[in-house]
Design an enzyme around this catalytic site. Structure first.
Site, PDB file in Angstrom:
ATOM      1  NE  ARG A   1      -6.681   4.394   5.878  1.00 26.96           N
ATOM      2  CZ  ARG A   1      -5.672   4.885   6.599  1.00 26.96           C
ATOM      3  NH1 ARG A   1      -5.759   4.963   7.891  1.00 26.96           N
ATOM      4  NH2 ARG A   1      -4.589   5.317   6.003  1.00 26.96           N
TER       5      ARG A   1
ATOM      6  CE  LYS B   1      -1.731   1.685   4.072  1.00 27.05           C
ATOM      7  NZ  LYS B   1      -1.392   3.116   4.208  1.00 27.05           N
ATOM      8  CG  ASN B   2       2.566   2.688   3.512  1.00 32.09           C
ATOM      9  OD1 ASN B   2       1.393   2.996   3.342  1.00 32.09           O
ATOM     10  ND2 ASN B   2       3.116   2.543   4.702  1.00 32.09           N
TER      11      ASN B   2
ATOM     12  CB  CYS C   1      -3.599   6.547  11.124  1.00 35.25           C
ATOM     13  SG  CYS C   1      -3.907   5.022  10.263  1.00 35.25           S
TER      14      CYS C   1
ATOM     15  CG  ASP D   1       3.351   1.599   9.569  1.00 35.42           C
ATOM     16  OD1 ASP D   1       2.958   2.442  10.391  1.00 35.42           O
ATOM     17  OD2 ASP D   1       3.449   1.837   8.351  1.00 35.42           O
TER      18      ASP D   1
ATOM     19  NE  ARG E   1       0.833  10.270  10.449  1.00 33.74           N
ATOM     20  CZ  ARG E   1       0.562   9.122   9.843  1.00 33.74           C
ATOM     21  NH1 ARG E   1      -0.506   8.441  10.183  1.00 33.74           N
ATOM     22  NH2 ARG E   1       1.328   8.658   8.895  1.00 33.74           N
TER      23      ARG E   1
HETATM   24  C1  UD1 Z   1       4.644   6.866   6.329  1.00 33.43           C
HETATM   25  C2  UD1 Z   1       3.758   5.661   6.164  1.00 33.43           C
HETATM   26  C3  UD1 Z   1       3.219   5.215   7.526  1.00 33.43           C
HETATM   27  C4  UD1 Z   1       4.361   4.994   8.498  1.00 33.43           C
HETATM   28  C5  UD1 Z   1       5.301   6.202   8.547  1.00 33.43           C
HETATM   29  C6  UD1 Z   1       6.556   5.968   9.384  1.00 33.43           C
HETATM   30  C7  UD1 Z   1       2.799   5.960   3.955  1.00 33.43           C
HETATM   31  C8  UD1 Z   1       1.598   6.269   3.132  1.00 33.43           C
HETATM   32  N1  UD1 Z   1       2.646   6.017   5.284  1.00 33.43           N
HETATM   33  O1  UD1 Z   1       3.849   7.907   6.882  1.00 33.43           O
HETATM   34  O2  UD1 Z   1       2.485   4.003   7.330  1.00 33.43           O
HETATM   35  O3  UD1 Z   1       3.838   4.797   9.800  1.00 33.43           O
HETATM   36  O4  UD1 Z   1       5.728   6.540   7.204  1.00 33.43           O
HETATM   37  O5  UD1 Z   1       7.239   4.856   8.914  1.00 33.43           O
HETATM   38  O6  UD1 Z   1       3.848   5.626   3.442  1.00 33.43           O
HETATM   39  N2  UD1 Z   1       6.896  14.624  10.581  1.00 33.43           N
HETATM   40  C9  UD1 Z   1       7.003  15.949  10.875  1.00 33.43           C
HETATM   41  N3  UD1 Z   1       6.841  16.861   9.866  1.00 33.43           N
HETATM   42  C10 UD1 Z   1       6.587  16.478   8.584  1.00 33.43           C
HETATM   43  C11 UD1 Z   1       6.483  15.100   8.291  1.00 33.43           C
HETATM   44  C12 UD1 Z   1       6.637  14.197   9.309  1.00 33.43           C
HETATM   45  O7  UD1 Z   1       7.235  16.342  12.023  1.00 33.43           O
HETATM   46  O8  UD1 Z   1       6.452  17.342   7.716  1.00 33.43           O
HETATM   47  C13 UD1 Z   1       7.041  13.619  11.660  1.00 33.43           C
HETATM   48  C14 UD1 Z   1       5.766  12.827  11.889  1.00 33.43           C
HETATM   49  O9  UD1 Z   1       4.865  13.510  12.722  1.00 33.43           O
HETATM   50  C15 UD1 Z   1       6.318  11.574  12.526  1.00 33.43           C
HETATM   51  C16 UD1 Z   1       7.658  11.388  11.812  1.00 33.43           C
HETATM   52  O10 UD1 Z   1       7.983  12.656  11.262  1.00 33.43           O
HETATM   53  O11 UD1 Z   1       6.532  11.779  13.898  1.00 33.43           O
HETATM   54  C17 UD1 Z   1       7.672  10.351  10.715  1.00 33.43           C
HETATM   55  O12 UD1 Z   1       6.608  10.619   9.822  1.00 33.43           O
HETATM   56  P1  UD1 Z   1       6.682  10.264   8.267  1.00 33.43           P
HETATM   57  O13 UD1 Z   1       7.881   9.410   8.004  1.00 33.43           O
HETATM   58  O14 UD1 Z   1       6.517  11.507   7.486  1.00 33.43           O
HETATM   59  O15 UD1 Z   1       5.380   9.377   8.081  1.00 33.43           O
HETATM   60  P2  UD1 Z   1       4.360   9.402   6.869  1.00 33.43           P
HETATM   61  O16 UD1 Z   1       5.091   9.647   5.594  1.00 33.43           O
HETATM   62  O17 UD1 Z   1       3.201  10.242   7.198  1.00 33.43           O
END
Ligand code: UD1
Length: 416
Positions: free
Chosen positions: A396, A23-24, A117, A304, A122
């Site tokens: 999902r 999915k990701n 989620c 995850d 986030r």
């Molecule tokens: C992706 C995955 C999700 C997984 C996560 C971490 C997808 C669609 N989703 O989510 O399943 O749990 O990686 O492996 O691929 N952060 C910030 N600012 C930002 C972006 C992120 O502070 O602009 C923080 C987030 O709040 C979190 C951390 O960075 O604490 C990691 O988040 P991130 O790697 O961005 O996760 P996602 O890409 O949302």
């Protein structure tokens, strides 16, 4: 009556299950279709709610889609909109991944603030900071964000190796003028897979899978066909379920190279993990040993798979400790596991799990996607009937979960 999943436990899982495509990986690859007017074909696409949501958003932008034999072909001929509407964005955080591609293609992207989620706040500040350093103008209201302008290559340092920010900046940089360097980039296999598709489309990318990715912008990208990698989190979930239920399961397509940290912890619990050329077999031991886990960016232990492992720890002989270091509010499964008889104490971002001999069936909620998967594992181990409410979170990310578990011997009923 509300939709729910009913599981009668305990059951040991035996047999074979086929792991679907990730999915990701699929979601950012669907966003990549916006970068070219030519068709992008993704093979063996999983039938998941999130894939449906992404398809609907793309259709709303004027993209044409065609499904046949498990393949999805997307053609972004001419776009009629650059807006990700709230009704879709609030359901799926990954909709933010459309911004980079829209900016690159149309010079403008509008986003209603995303949902997905409910694990922590986030934010998407790193995505926006990246776009801004590439020359985009960012306007932010209470419930919308607009990014606009012509992008040029830049050096982008990510404070956190965010998966989404790395992907979004990558997508944006492929068509930007000049060279972009993403420093402290995420190294997840899904990023390598996205880069593989982008390269097939004609992008110039180096360093995928390392913490420094260099993208040299090109004038245009073209159509391509790609089969995404197998879903390592779905695989991890079934591997943990096999070990927790005392079963013996072969997971076709599971790639051990992407699952080292999970395999390491399963082995520490006492399970036997056997690597085969076309998958992974997990054979449970008679007793589960307690473990210590700290989630981390890839190649560390994936956040995850944290909830699912906690379900297993509930049945280990002794005290396990799990620390969540990626998201600040990712213990919503704790109160649900307690309803089944688990003994878990939470101190800040650490959960201390005192293993118990038995869990008992209960009414529980799938509070988010992976917490929902943890409920399924706990329910398979628990004595009596469990009813899992809000199962749409589970749908999902888990294709055909009812069918796959039934084939492995579970007594599971999905009520729509
Ligand atoms: C992706 C995955 C999700 C997984 C996560 C971490 C997808 C669609 N989703 O989510 O399943 O749990 O990686 O492996 O691929 N952060 C910030 N600012 C930002 C972006 C992120 O502070 O602009 C923080 C987030 O709040 C979190 C951390 O960075 O604490 C990691 O988040 P991130 O790697 O961005 O996760 P996602 O890409 O949302």
């Amino acid at each position: 009556m509300d939709a729910r999943i009913i599981i009668e436990g305990p059951t040991r899982l035996f047999g074979e299950a086929e792991i679907s495509r990730s999915k990701n990986a699929v979601l950012p690859e669907m966003a990549a279709c916006l970068l070219t007017e030519e068709p992008i074909t993704l093979k063996d696409i999983p039938d998941l709610l999130d894939v449906g949501t992404m398809t609907r958003i793309l259709l709303g932008m004027g993209v044409q889609s065609q499904s046949s034999g498990g393949s999805l072909t997307l053609r972004a001929g001419e776009l009629s909109s650059v807006k990700v509407p709230y009704e879709h964005a609030h359901r799926m955080r990954a909709s933010v991944l459309l911004m980079g591609a829209l900016l690159a293609r149309e010079g403008r992207a509008e986003l209603s603030l995303p949902g997905g989620c409910a694990i922590g706040t986030r934010p998407i500040d790193l995505h926006l900071k990246g776009f801004a350093s590439m020359g985009a103008k960012i306007e932010q209201g209470e419930d919308f964000i607009i990014a606009s302008g012509k992008l040029r290559g830049a050096r982008v340092y990510l404070d956190i190796p965010s998966v989404g920010a790395t992907e979004n900046i990558l997508l944006a940089a492929t068509l930007s003028e000049g060279q972009t360097m993403i420093e402290n980039a995420a190294r997840e296999p899904e990023i390598i897979d996205l880069c593989e598709l982008l390269r097939k489309m004609g992008a110039d990318i180096r360093g995928a899978g390392t913490d420094m990715i260099t993208i040299t912008g090109v004038n245009r990208l073209h159509g391509a066909t790609h089969r995404p990698i197998a879903d390592r989190i779905e695989a991890a979930t079934y591997m943990i379920a096999a070990a927790a239920t005392g079963g013996d399961v072969f997971l076709k397509n599971a790639n051990s190279a992407h699952l080292r940290s999970v395999i390491n912890k399963l082995t520490a619990c006492g399970a036997k993990v056997i690597d085969a050329p076309n998958g992974i077999r997990v054979r449970a031991s008679s007793e589960l040993s307690p473990i210590y886990i700290r989630t981390a960016s890839y190649p560390g232990f994936p956040t995850d798979a944290q909830a699912q492992f906690m379900a297993l720890c509930c049945l280990a002989r002794g005290t396990s400790v799990i620390t969540e270091s990626i998201f600040e509010n990712r213990f919503m499964h704790v109160s649900e596991l307690r309803r089944m008889g688990a003994n878990i104490r939470v101190e800040d971002r650490t959960a201390i799990i005192e293993g118990t001999q038995k869990l008992f069936g209960a009414n529980v909620n799938a509070t988010d996607l992976r917490a929902g998967a943890a409920m399924v594992i706990a329910a398979l181990c628990a004595f009596g009937e469990s009813v899992i409410h809000d199962p749409h979170h589970i749908y999902r990310g888990y294709e055909l979960i009812g069918e796959k578990l039934t084939r492995l011997g579970a007594k599971i009923k999905m009520v729509e």
